[in-house]
Design a protein around this motif. Structure first.
Motif, PDB file in Angstrom:
ATOM      1  N   ASN A   1       6.929   3.296   8.442  1.00 24.69           N
ATOM      2  CA  ASN A   1       6.979   4.135   7.608  1.00 24.69           C
ATOM      3  C   ASN A   1       6.312   4.011   5.420  1.00 24.69           C
ATOM      4  O   ASN A   1       5.712   4.344   4.885  1.00 24.69           O
ATOM      5  N   ARG A   2       7.716   2.732   5.477  1.00 24.20           N
ATOM      6  CA  ARG A   2       7.130   2.614   4.249  1.00 24.20           C
ATOM      7  C   ARG A   2       6.314   1.970   4.261  1.00 24.20           C
ATOM      8  O   ARG A   2       5.450   1.351   2.902  1.00 24.20           O
TER       9      ARG A   2
ATOM     10  N   PHE B   1       3.571   1.962   5.110  1.00 24.34           N
ATOM     11  CA  PHE B   1       2.539   2.872   5.047  1.00 24.34           C
ATOM     12  C   PHE B   1       1.976   3.226   3.503  1.00 24.34           C
ATOM     13  O   PHE B   1       0.675   3.740   2.860  1.00 24.34           O
ATOM     14  N   ARG B   2       2.795   3.430   2.704  1.00 23.27           N
ATOM     15  CA  ARG B   2       3.391   3.150   1.688  1.00 23.27           C
ATOM     16  C   ARG B   2       3.070   2.189   0.703  1.00 23.27           C
ATOM     17  O   ARG B   2       3.039   2.102  -0.834  1.00 23.27           O
ATOM     18  N   SER B   3       2.563   1.108   1.329  1.00 26.82           N
ATOM     19  CA  SER B   3       2.560   0.009   0.776  1.00 26.82           C
ATOM     20  C   SER B   3       1.415  -0.935   0.892  1.00 26.82           C
ATOM     21  O   SER B   3       0.459  -0.150   1.714  1.00 26.82           O
TER      22      SER B   3
ATOM     23  N   PRO C   1       0.103  -2.271   5.462  1.00 22.67           N
ATOM     24  CA  PRO C   1       0.461  -1.636   5.791  1.00 22.67           C
ATOM     25  C   PRO C   1       0.303  -1.918   7.515  1.00 22.67           C
ATOM     26  O   PRO C   1      -0.137  -2.455   7.426  1.00 22.67           O
TER      27      PRO C   1
ATOM     28  N   TYR D   1      -0.056   7.946  12.910  1.00 18.20           N
ATOM     29  CA  TYR D   1      -0.014   7.208  12.287  1.00 18.20           C
ATOM     30  C   TYR D   1      -1.883   6.278  11.847  1.00 18.20           C
ATOM     31  O   TYR D   1      -1.998   6.687  12.695  1.00 18.20           O
TER      32      TYR D   1
END
Ligand SMILES: [Zn+2]
Length: 156
Positions: free
Chosen positions: A71-72, A74-76, A79, A110
């Motif tokens: 999950n982290r 996907f905000r980086s 991904p 996702y």
């Protein structure tokens, strides 16, 4: 598809063979890093068999740490792009269970493709890559272990 190069496929096959006869699960980041996940399905089954009927022999659930890392990502800037798991002795198809896991309210949960590895007698035979096509998950590429070996070894 560069992330699914020979080296990475070998890493995934090795993982799939090591957990046989249980399913393995993991993911690949955009930069090609392969993350071997931890399948906690059998632990869930032991704790709550009524809710989690499946064991790791025929199901997978990522550990909390894996789920957080994914999950982290996907905000980086790096991904996760592919989630993989293995199917011991049943073939590399996208099961209804796999589809349920990949969807949230009928839409992909996702932004990833799914690689399913066909493992027989602790040996990886093939793998299929599935991608959402707007209606369902369709196989967009198939890898055969022997062919991969032949095509990626340099000819002398
Ligand atoms: Zn599956």
């Amino acid at each position: 598809m560069d992330t699914l190069n020979h080296k990475n496929l070998q890493r995934i096959y090795t993982h799939a063979c090591s957990t046989y006869p249980e399913e393995c699960c993991g993911f690949i980041f955009a930069d090609g890093t392969v993350h071997h996940g931890v399948n906690i399905q059998s632990e869930l089954n032991r704790r709550q068999p009524d809710i989690h009927a499946r064991t790791a022999a025929n199901g997978y659930t990522f550990s909390v740490a894996d789920t957080l890392a994914m999950n982290r990502s996907f905000r980086s800037g790096n991904p996760v792009t592919i989630i993989y798991h293995s199917h011991p002795d049943v073939g590399a198809y996208f099961s209804r269970e796999d589809e349920n896991k990949a969807l949230f309210m009928g839409k992909p949960a996702y932004p990833v493709a799914y690689l399913v590895v066909d493992v027989r007698n602790a040996q990886a035979k093939a793998a299929k890559l599935f991608q959402w096509n707007g209606k369902g998950f369709a196989c967009i590429h198939e890898f055969h272990v022997n062919e991969e070996n032949l095509t990626t070894h340099p000819r002398s």
